[in-house]
Write a protein that holds these residues in place. Structure first.
Motif, PDB file in Angstrom:
ATOM      1  N   LEU A  31       0.877  -1.240   0.094  1.00  0.00           N
ATOM      2  CA  LEU A  31      -0.075  -0.021  -0.084  1.00  0.00           C
ATOM      3  C   LEU A  31       0.851   1.143   0.068  1.00  0.00           C
ATOM      4  O   LEU A  31       0.480   2.147   0.470  1.00  0.00           O
ATOM      5  N   GLY A  32       1.916   1.233  -0.479  1.00  0.00           N
ATOM      6  CA  GLY A  32       2.914   2.349  -0.485  1.00  0.00           C
ATOM      7  C   GLY A  32       3.461   2.615   0.803  1.00  0.00           C
ATOM      8  O   GLY A  32       4.109   3.703   1.042  1.00  0.00           O
ATOM      9  N   THR A  33       3.570   1.724   1.810  1.00  0.00           N
ATOM     10  CA  THR A  33       3.950   1.986   3.101  1.00  0.00           C
ATOM     11  C   THR A  33       5.472   1.780   3.165  1.00  0.00           C
ATOM     12  O   THR A  33       5.803   0.585   2.627  1.00  0.00           O
ATOM     13  N   TRP A  34       6.432   2.595   3.413  1.00  0.00           N
ATOM     14  CA  TRP A  34       7.998   2.298   3.363  1.00  0.00           C
ATOM     15  C   TRP A  34       8.202   1.522   4.763  1.00  0.00           C
ATOM     16  O   TRP A  34       7.893   2.253   5.527  1.00  0.00           O
ATOM     17  N   THR A  35       9.205   0.916   4.659  1.00  0.00           N
ATOM     18  CA  THR A  35       9.633  -0.040   5.810  1.00  0.00           C
ATOM     19  C   THR A  35      11.145   0.292   6.042  1.00  0.00           C
ATOM     20  O   THR A  35      12.020   0.229   4.977  1.00  0.00           O
ATOM     21  N   ALA A  36      11.783   0.215   7.115  1.00  0.00           N
ATOM     22  CA  ALA A  36      13.204   0.208   7.373  1.00  0.00           C
ATOM     23  C   ALA A  36      13.485  -0.695   8.539  1.00  0.00           C
ATOM     24  O   ALA A  36      12.916  -0.364   9.618  1.00  0.00           O
ATOM     25  N   VAL A  37      14.012  -1.718   8.187  1.00  0.00           N
ATOM     26  CA  VAL A  37      14.469  -3.002   9.327  1.00  0.00           C
ATOM     27  C   VAL A  37      15.751  -2.364  10.027  1.00  0.00           C
ATOM     28  O   VAL A  37      16.830  -2.400   9.301  1.00  0.00           O
TER      29      VAL A  37
END
Length: 122
Positions: A31-37
């Motif tokens: 859904l266009g949500t960006w993630t950073a692990v």
């Protein structure tokens, strides 16, 4: 902006983000949500820019509070854990081993309070 141009721009932004934070794994959800692990935690935001802002805030907090390990849970909560054990005086003064907050500003306030308490314990 065409999809091709958009893809090129996003690829460039991600490349810059990866250079600045090589230990972080960046991705984009359905859904266009960006993630950073980050370690065992996962940050989410609506843009890479917002992720970078959070990561930079984390670095600033760590630099300003070298006696603490700053981390963000996979639920988005911000934490700081003391690198050294508490002395009896510090514990008696109300110092905490770990501080939890909803965000970086609240965590900064908590760390300032902990510094004040530790200074009063000496």
């Amino acid at each position: 902006m065409t999809t091709s141009t958009h893809d090129k721009v996003m690829a460039r932004v991600l490349d810059q983000a990866r250079q600045e934070f090589p230990a972080v794994k960046f991705g984009c959800g359905d859904l266009g949500t960006w993630t950073a692990v980050v370690g065992s935690g996962v940050l989410t935001a609506t843009s890479v820019s917002r992720l970078l802002a959070q990561l930079r805030l984390k670095e600033e907090l760590a630099a300003g509070h070298p006696g603490w390990s700053i981390w963000i849970s996979d639920g988005g909560r911000w934490y700081a854990t003391r690198r050294a054990e508490l002395t009896k005086r510090e514990a008696d003064a109300g110092c905490a081993r770990t501080v939890e907050a909803a965000g970086p500003g609240e965590l900064s306030d908590g760390l300032t309070d902990q510094t004040r308490r530790a200074e009063g314990a000496t």
